[in-house]
Design a protein around this motif. Sequence first.
Motif, short mmCIF file in Angstrom:
data_model
loop_
_atom_site.label_atom_id
_atom_site.label_comp_id
_atom_site.label_asym_id
_atom_site.label_seq_id
_atom_site.Cartn_x
_atom_site.Cartn_y
_atom_site.Cartn_z
N GLY A 272 31.63 -3.39 -21.57
CA GLY A 272 31.49 -2.28 -22.15
C GLY A 272 31.68 -0.94 -21.37
N ALA A 273 30.99 -1.09 -20.38
CA ALA A 273 30.89 0.41 -19.40
C ALA A 273 32.17 0.35 -18.64
CB ALA A 273 29.70 0.16 -18.47
N TRP A 274 32.67 -0.93 -18.08
CA TRP A 274 33.93 -0.85 -17.43
C TRP A 274 35.08 -0.11 -18.37
CZ3 TRP A 274 36.61 -5.99 -15.74
CH2 TRP A 274 37.21 -5.67 -14.61
N VAL A 275 34.89 0.10 -19.58
CA VAL A 275 35.94 0.70 -20.19
C VAL A 275 36.22 2.02 -19.65
CG1 VAL A 275 36.75 1.46 -22.59
CG2 VAL A 275 35.76 -0.83 -22.05
N ASP A 276 35.05 2.59 -19.48
CA ASP A 276 35.10 4.12 -19.07
C ASP A 276 35.91 4.62 -17.66
OD1 ASP A 276 33.85 4.97 -21.34
OD2 ASP A 276 31.80 5.33 -20.10
N THR A 277 36.14 3.33 -16.87
CA THR A 277 36.81 3.61 -15.63
C THR A 277 38.28 3.01 -15.98
OG1 THR A 277 35.98 1.65 -14.67
CG2 THR A 277 34.69 3.59 -14.39
N THR A 278 38.44 2.35 -16.71
CA THR A 278 39.88 1.56 -16.74
C THR A 278 40.65 1.63 -18.23
OG1 THR A 278 39.06 -0.58 -18.14
CG2 THR A 278 38.96 -0.52 -15.22
N GLY A 279 39.77 1.81 -19.15
CA GLY A 279 40.38 2.25 -20.46
C GLY A 279 40.32 0.94 -21.38
N GLY A 280 39.97 -0.14 -20.97
CA GLY A 280 39.81 -1.23 -21.85
C GLY A 280 40.66 -2.64 -21.66
N LYS A 281 41.93 -2.31 -21.25
CA LYS A 281 42.61 -3.31 -21.58
C LYS A 281 42.56 -4.39 -20.51
CE LYS A 281 47.58 -4.41 -22.25
NZ LYS A 281 49.08 -3.92 -22.51
N LEU A 282 42.47 -4.10 -19.13
CA LEU A 282 42.14 -5.05 -18.28
C LEU A 282 40.66 -6.19 -18.41
CD1 LEU A 282 42.66 -6.33 -15.42
CD2 LEU A 282 41.74 -4.42 -14.35
N PRO A 283 39.64 -5.23 -18.64
CA PRO A 283 38.46 -6.07 -18.99
C PRO A 283 38.76 -6.80 -20.06
CG PRO A 283 38.02 -3.81 -19.14
CD PRO A 283 39.30 -3.89 -18.62
N PHE A 284 39.36 -6.39 -21.22
CA PHE A 284 39.57 -7.15 -22.38
C PHE A 284 40.29 -8.40 -21.98
CE2 PHE A 284 39.34 -5.81 -26.81
CZ PHE A 284 39.42 -6.98 -27.51
N LEU A 285 41.45 -8.28 -21.34
CA LEU A 285 42.06 -9.59 -20.89
C LEU A 285 41.53 -10.50 -20.09
CD1 LEU A 285 45.80 -7.96 -20.32
CD2 LEU A 285 45.24 -9.50 -21.90
N ILE A 286 40.41 -9.92 -19.20
CA ILE A 286 39.77 -10.83 -18.52
C ILE A 286 38.91 -11.77 -19.27
CG2 ILE A 286 37.87 -11.04 -16.57
CD1 ILE A 286 39.36 -8.52 -15.21
N LEU A 287 38.11 -11.11 -20.15
CA LEU A 287 37.33 -11.87 -20.88
C LEU A 287 37.99 -12.89 -21.77
CD1 LEU A 287 34.88 -8.93 -22.12
CD2 LEU A 287 34.38 -10.88 -20.72
N LEU A 288 39.12 -12.47 -22.34
CA LEU A 288 39.88 -13.39 -23.27
C LEU A 288 40.28 -14.50 -22.51
CD1 LEU A 288 42.11 -11.08 -25.41
CD2 LEU A 288 40.12 -12.42 -26.14
N VAL B 90 45.77 -18.55 -27.54
CA VAL B 90 46.54 -18.29 -26.41
C VAL B 90 47.84 -17.31 -27.33
CG1 VAL B 90 48.56 -19.04 -24.97
CG2 VAL B 90 46.33 -20.24 -25.37
N ALA B 91 48.18 -17.45 -28.56
CA ALA B 91 49.16 -16.45 -28.90
C ALA B 91 48.52 -15.06 -29.31
CB ALA B 91 49.57 -17.21 -30.34
N GLY B 92 47.23 -15.11 -29.55
CA GLY B 92 46.47 -13.96 -30.02
C GLY B 92 46.32 -13.33 -28.63
N ILE B 93 46.02 -13.81 -27.53
CA ILE B 93 45.97 -13.23 -26.08
C ILE B 93 47.51 -12.47 -25.92
CG2 ILE B 93 45.90 -13.42 -23.62
CD1 ILE B 93 43.77 -15.60 -24.39
N ALA B 94 48.35 -13.12 -26.16
CA ALA B 94 49.61 -12.62 -25.89
C ALA B 94 50.07 -11.33 -26.60
CB ALA B 94 50.94 -13.71 -26.19
N ALA B 95 49.49 -11.62 -28.13
CA ALA B 95 49.66 -10.22 -28.94
C ALA B 95 48.85 -9.17 -28.59
CB ALA B 95 49.28 -10.81 -30.32
N TYR B 96 47.73 -9.38 -27.73
CA TYR B 96 46.93 -8.18 -27.36
C TYR B 96 47.53 -7.66 -26.11
CZ TYR B 96 43.30 -5.50 -25.13
OH TYR B 96 42.67 -4.36 -24.55
N LEU B 97 48.17 -8.44 -25.29
CA LEU B 97 48.75 -8.17 -24.17
C LEU B 97 49.78 -7.03 -24.47
CD1 LEU B 97 48.89 -8.32 -21.23
CD2 LEU B 97 50.58 -10.33 -21.45
N VAL B 98 50.52 -7.16 -25.49
CA VAL B 98 51.52 -6.33 -26.11
C VAL B 98 51.24 -5.02 -26.60
CG1 VAL B 98 53.69 -6.26 -27.51
CG2 VAL B 98 53.12 -8.39 -26.27
N LEU B 99 49.99 -5.19 -27.56
CA LEU B 99 49.65 -4.17 -28.34
C LEU B 99 48.51 -3.38 -27.91
CD1 LEU B 99 50.01 -6.31 -31.72
CD2 LEU B 99 51.41 -4.34 -30.93
N GLY B 100 47.72 -4.06 -27.09
CA GLY B 100 46.38 -3.43 -26.33
C GLY B 100 46.41 -2.02 -25.62
#
Length: 448
Positions: free
Chosen positions: A77-93, A196-206
């Motif tokens: 959650g704190a990492w979002v303040d340096t990256t914006g969220g997409k990278l940590p979100f994808l790593i967790l997924l 896996v399909a949901g991860i692909a959708a987030y990759l495009v929309l997040g």
Amino acid sequence: MSDPLQPRATPRPALRGSPNHALFGATIGFFIGFGAVSLFGPTAHSFVRVMHLSPEQVGFLVAIPMLTGSLLRIPFGAWVDTTGGKLPFLILLVLSVIGIGGLYYMLLTLYPTHLGQQHYPLLLLFGALGGCGIATFSVGIGQVSYWFPKRNQGWALAAYAGFGNTSPGLVALILPLLIVFIGLWGAYLVSLGIVVAGIAAYLVLGHNAPFFQLRHEGLSREGAAAEAAACGQELFPQASALRALREAAAEWRTWALVLLYFTTFGGFLALTAWFPIYWQSFFRTTHWTAVILTAGFSLLSSLIRVPGGAWADRFGGEAVAALALLVLLAGALIMTLSGSFALSVSGELLVGAGMGVTNAAVFRLVPNYVPHAVGGAAGWVGGLGALGGFAVPPLLGHFVGTMGAAGYARGFLVYVVLAVASLALTGVLRLGPRRADPTMNPKAALSR
């Protein structure tokens, strides 16, 4: 000499996404991440049966996804303040899908004849990885917050959390049906494909909020903040994830919100695990009746967060939280004293509604109280608050162990006490002194 906070004269880079697109993408990602953990339940039962695990091993196995998913909310959650969220979100997924995929591989290659106690550490590892999907919650909170103006925070965060939270209830209803019709392996493979399909959708929309996109284009923090403010962004982050955590931890209201969230979201997680036992053991319902009642509780508590967030925007987070906690208190008292099935069902619905609306109000208050470190606060509140799902069930079990069957009802005294304490804390929040909001001035925010 030009003001560094003024927008550049050169053309602004094209920004990707919009607040609503970002909200939709983050909601899909959280829905998938949270739902993926729910796949572990039926699988864990299959492993337990053939591996002859002890009660202690079973308890730790079931708890490990919730434990890792809760604790990882804090740094991610704190990492979002340096990256914006997409990278940590994808790593967790991706970590989550590795864990779920590993469990499927164990089912496919070892289940049932070749599994033994020697595979228990590997089972824990895959369970821990699968739990990473839960941690996407705090990442999405920060990501969505930076897209929306403060006046719409309650609705946006409630829509994100409310719709995303529906996945455990839906999985609880749908997965058993899939197992009946296409078997355990087939149901698991279909579910894994959906993840896996949901991860692909987030990759495009997040997409990240404008400030983070502009920083990625090479602008200075000051220049990116000025252009992002011109695009409508109101909240701005710390330069360091550790600083975001420290800043959030230094604000006493962060810890008040942690305790409120422990009661309502941690309590929600605890009851989604406890209600099947409660209904079958106390009222002797059928398995499917218990599943439907538990799924109904989960879906109600999740979906009511959406209007709850809009109410918090309109009437104020503290007022809405106080009213919702009174509803929770009424439901908990009914379930504590009731021996009637119908009355207990009504109590369950009141508890679910009170928890859901309070959850929405809590995250409406995060950007109000900790505007200078939203990601850090979301990590603390979401991570430590979710530990209620790990801590409360043993308390409920203690009542049963000491009081017998009556303990299933009397155990809801835990929620009576938590609701009363949370009401008192909400009053303290309402009456406490307020700090100035630095985020409405990007220069002041970034100079911190």
